[in-house]
Design an enzyme around this catalytic site. Structure first.
Site, short mmCIF file in Angstrom:
data_model
loop_
_atom_site.label_atom_id
_atom_site.label_comp_id
_atom_site.label_asym_id
_atom_site.label_seq_id
_atom_site.Cartn_x
_atom_site.Cartn_y
_atom_site.Cartn_z
N GLU A 270 0.89 -1.17 0.00
CA GLU A 270 0.00 0.00 0.00
C GLU A 270 0.92 1.21 0.00
O GLU A 270 1.59 1.47 1.00
CB GLU A 270 -0.92 -0.06 1.23
CG GLU A 270 -2.19 0.74 1.03
CD GLU A 270 -2.12 2.09 1.69
OE1 GLU A 270 -1.60 3.01 1.02
OE2 GLU A 270 -2.54 2.21 2.84
N CYS A 304 -1.77 8.76 2.92
CA CYS A 304 -1.55 8.41 1.51
C CYS A 304 -2.78 8.74 0.69
O CYS A 304 -2.70 8.92 -0.51
CB CYS A 304 -1.14 6.96 1.37
SG CYS A 304 -2.07 5.90 2.43
N GLU A 401 4.44 13.17 -4.40
CA GLU A 401 3.68 13.08 -3.16
C GLU A 401 4.37 13.97 -2.14
O GLU A 401 5.54 13.80 -1.84
CB GLU A 401 3.66 11.63 -2.67
CG GLU A 401 2.76 11.46 -1.48
CD GLU A 401 2.63 10.01 -1.02
OE1 GLU A 401 3.65 9.29 -1.03
OE2 GLU A 401 1.53 9.60 -0.66
#
Ligand code: ADP
Ligand code: MG
Length: 500
Positions: A270, A304, A401
């Site tokens: 993940e 996330c 990110e």
């Protein structure tokens, strides 16, 4: 923007005694230092001070923990009937609830997140996750198949535990990430070697005590502390670990997938995200502003699924942007343990530096910093909640990110859903997205076009233990939570019998 430092209540004596005590790793039934004798510092991100030291394990400790986990799965754990395993997992959930103050305080102390989020959100969610999977233990069944070949046959499948699993978790939600991994693995009958992130080991070590108090057989859950490059890498490469489950950066996910090829252990990942937040022209503006702000600033953006790329209809763009900026400016910054804090520090100096570097790149690339845009104060790792407008798809603030309290936005002027979806999908990630509108047709059409594991509508960062969560594209492999997580921890065996 002021940061409050004077409002942190003294630690409860029980918590202080645990934090200040000597920390060790749980291997089998023993609490052990690292075989090498090395340790690492745990830091309070609100002031940079060292609060504890924990063992810095390495490959030798991984070997010991894997042996303990193997012995447990070959022995008492696999002999226990499902109802007994379910009872233990349920008891563990009760112990988590009973220790909510301890766990919430540890969680906020080492990660910096607001104590209310830990006490009212993350810790109860952790207990609930264990309870949900306790319910599954007695419901993991195979199937019987109707065979096509001539003759008399009986064929069926069994769902068996995948074996010894290595689980490597991040620092952003130290306890719920632990639960998402440990609970379904226990339900499936696996045994576990768990490695919390080096920044946030204390909650996981306390959880180890609760595992023992619940009465699990020794070696079912082993907890190793240490650095990713040593303990984590040794787990990913270990020949006697059957599966590795990882949550963290895409970069490390790639290393883990590569390391796992030695024994072709099963891998679930993940990884990162860069969630689009699409606000259509008809959206309820107040709801969208509140939701989009929380999408970007919840957990200081260290999620996330965080909303990071805002696509807002031109006709409401200015209103939405000023609304988000206003909310950003009103957030109370402070230490996680101050009950009034709404936005805590980010977890480490390294993260703070990365976030502020990306913000500067955005500024240099010509984006407009509407509010924030820098470190807050000069103590601890605080970043001002930041809103960036006039971004372009090629800017690093849009491509990378950021994992910080930063909302980046761009307007769009016509509601061509194909083009909107194309822009939303213009990223290597595919974890989550949100759409803000009451237009039912647009919701379903966009939900189908967006390439991400989750699409939220008129909400963001909404996770429920029943709902599978995971990524398309470079956001990962596999789905956690819900029934689907059980597939990560079971192997299917086909048994085919020719009847004599
Ligand atoms: P960040 O860089 O934001 O801390 P990481 O993806 O590096 O995020 O960390 C997530 C988890 O992965 C942590 O538990 C960390 O210790 C672990 N980790 C880091 N590097 C490696 C690696 N090379 N192999 C295995 N695990 C790792
Ligand atoms: Mg890293």
């Amino acid at each position: 923007m002021n940061i409050r430092f004077d409002a942190v209540p003294p630690l409860d004596p029980k918590v202080a005694a645990f934090v200040g005590g000597k920390h060790a790793m749980l291997i089998g039934s023993a609490w052990l230092p690292a075989a090498s004798g090395q340790s690492l510092d745990v830091i309070d991100p609100s002031n940079g001070r060292v609060i504890a030291q924990v063992p810095a394990g390495d490959r030798a400790d991984v070997d010991l923990a894997v042996k303990a986990a193997r012995t447990a799965i070959d022995g008492p754990w696999s002999k226990m009937v499902p109802a007994e395993r379910a009872k233990l997992i349920w008891k563990l959930a009760d112990l988590i609830d009973a220790n909510v103050d301890m766990l919430a305080t540890l969680n906020s102390y080492e990660s910096g997140k607001p104590i209310g989020d830990s006490r009212n959100g993350e810790v109860p969610f952790t207990a609930e996750t264990f309870r949900y999977y306790a319910g599954w233990v007695t419901k993991i069944n195979g199937e019987t198949m109707t065979i096509n070949a001539p003759g008399d046959w009986h064929a069926y499948t069994r769902r068996e535990p995948v074996g010894v699993v290595g689980q490597i978790i991040p620092w952003n939600f130290p306890l719920s990430m632990l639960a998402w991994k440990v609970a379904p693995a226990l339900a499936a009958g696996c045994t576990i070697v768990l490695k919390p992130a080096e920044q946030t080991p204390l909650g996981a070590l306390y959880f180890g005590k609760l595992v023992q108090d619940a009465g699990f057989p020794e070696g079912v859950v082993n907890i190793l502390t240490g650095f990713g490059e040593t303990v984590g890498a040794a787990m990913a490469a270990h020949p006697d670990i059957d599966k590795v489950a990882f949550t963290g950066s895409t970069e490390v996910g790639r290393l883990i997938a590569r390391a796992a090829t030695g024994n072709l252990k099963k891998v679930s990942l993940e990884l990162g995200g860069k969630a689009p937040t699409i606000v259509l022209g008809d959206a309820d503006i107040d709801m969208a502003v509140a939701g989009a702000s929380s999408a970007a600033f919840f957990n200081a953006g260290q999620s996330c699924g965080a909303g990071t790329r805002f696509f807002v209809h031109k006709k409401i763009y200015d209103k939405v942007m000023s609304g988000i900026a206003e909310r950003a400016e009103a957030l109370k910054l402070g230490a996680g343990l101050d009950p009034a804090t709404e936005l805590g520090p980010v977890v480490s100096q390294q993260q703070m530096e990365r976030i502020t570097r990306l913000i500067s790149e955005g500024r240099n690339d010509g984006a407009e910093i509407v509010t924030g845009g820098a470190r807050a104060g000069d103590v601890g790792y605080f970043v001002k909640p930041t809103v960036i407008s006039r971004t372009r798809p090629d800017m690093s603030v849009i491509r990378e990110e950021i994992f910080g309290p930063v909302a980046c936005a761009m307007p769009f002027d016509d509601e061509d859903l194909d083009r909107l979806a194309k822009d939303a999908n213009d990223t290597e990630y595919g974890l989550a997205a949100s759409i803000w509108t009451n237009n039912l047709g647009a919701v379903h059409r966009l939900a189908a076009k967006i390439k991400s594991g989750t699409v939220w509508v008129n909400c963001h960062n909404f996770n429920d233990v029943t709902m599978p969560f995971g990524g398309f594209k470079q956001s990962g492999w596999g789905r956690e939570l819900g029934e689907q997580a059980l597939q990560l921890y079971t192997e299917t065996k086909t048994v085919a019998i020719r009847l004599p």
